[in-house]
Design a protein around this motif. Structure first.
Motif: not given
Length: 302
Positions: A103-106, A199-204
């Motif tokens: 897992a990442t912080y994102e 699909d709804t995950r923000p690009a950043h």
């Protein structure tokens, strides 16, 4: 709450899945429905389908992780319906799967941002307005059976859902004095599109993930959820829980023994024999005295 006619219901994730099922069931019961979702095309389709049934519905495009947008949505609801909702359904949620060590912080920020912070934003936005209205109400938050235990592949999701169970238990203690009920819904599997949540995950927050999001894995998830409980059936359980003022909504009896085994492990972890029974009794008494005093003073701390 027994009579739903004319009451305003605000439903996050209301354009599909469990949220849309709630919109159908409570709309058919006479509620005026507000569906909130991050996907405008899904909102448009859901609005058309609900209106075709004769349900009064208003749609709001909303990212529930955005507090300013939530406040604006609440203002819009009051402008359209003349007041805040009496029924708040915190139903929207996302998931992503993979080994926890990858897992990442994102990954944490996205799942916690929607599943936990999104619910907090909804309650913090609407609850003061609901209390000020002086009307009866009910808040239903969708958690998960996964909230009762850890997971090797859905650990972040399960952690958010565990927090929601505890949070709603606390609201169930504190809100009755305002005439507001609290329930937590814990599904096992719903016929929904949560497999497409990426699909709804923000690009950043999508650029750096340690979890799988390839089409083959998503298709596997789609097949899994296609066999889940029908959202309308699930919403029927929710309606009965509100009518009975039930805290826990657990309409999956096939999961009962796994939950029992989990909590038995916790109980078994307590020391079988206390080496200081007198000390344990004194600690218990001190804690009960603290709880009683805290309960009396909690209302004066704000």
């Amino acid at each position: 709450m027994k009579d739903f006619n004319g009451k305003v219901a605000f439903i996050t994730g209301g354009a599909s899945g469990a949220g849309f099922g709630q919109a159908q069931v409570f709309g058919r019961a006479g509620c005026r429905i507000v569906i909130a979702d991050i996907r405008q095309d899904a909102l448009d389709d859901a609005t058309s389908r609900l209106r075709a049934e004769g349900i009064e519905v208003h749609s709001v495009r909303l990212d529930i992780s955005d507090r300013a947008a939530y406040a604006a949505a609440a203002d819009e609801v009051e402008a359209v319906f003349g007041g805040p909702p009496q029924l708040l359904f915190n139903t929207a949620g996302v998931n992503s799967f993979g080994p926890l060590e990858n897992a990442t912080y994102e990954d944490f920020d996205w799942i916690f941002g929607v599943n936990l912070n999104g619910v907090i934003n909804g309650i913090q936005t609407f609850l003061p307005r609901m209390i000020a209205s002086g009307r009866d109400g009910h808040i239903v938050t969708t958690s998960s059976m996964g909230g009762f235990a850890g997971s090797a592949t859905a650990a972040i999701y399960n952690a958010t859902k565990a927090a929601l169970i505890n949070l709603m238990e606390s609201y169930a203690i504190t809100l009755p004095k305002y005439g507001i009920g609290a329930s937590v819904l814990c599904p096992a599997s719903i016929r929904s599109n949560i497999a497409d949540a990426q699909d709804t995950r923000p690009a950043h927050l999508a650029a750096n993930s340690g979890f799988r999001s390839d089409e083959a894995f998503i298709e596997l998830q789609r097949r899994l959820y296609s066999g889940g409980m029908d959202p309308v059936e699930l919403a029927g359980h929710v309606k009965r829980a509100i009518e009975n003022n039930d805290l826990y909504i657990l309409p999956y009896p096939e999961t009962k023994e796994a939950v029992r085994a989990h909590f038995e492990k916790i109980l078994d972890a307590f020391a079988a024999r206390d080496s200081d029974p007198e000390g344990a009794q004194q600690r218990a008494q001190a804690f009960e005295e603290y709880r009683a005093e805290a309960a009396k003073t909690a209302g004066s701390t704000k």
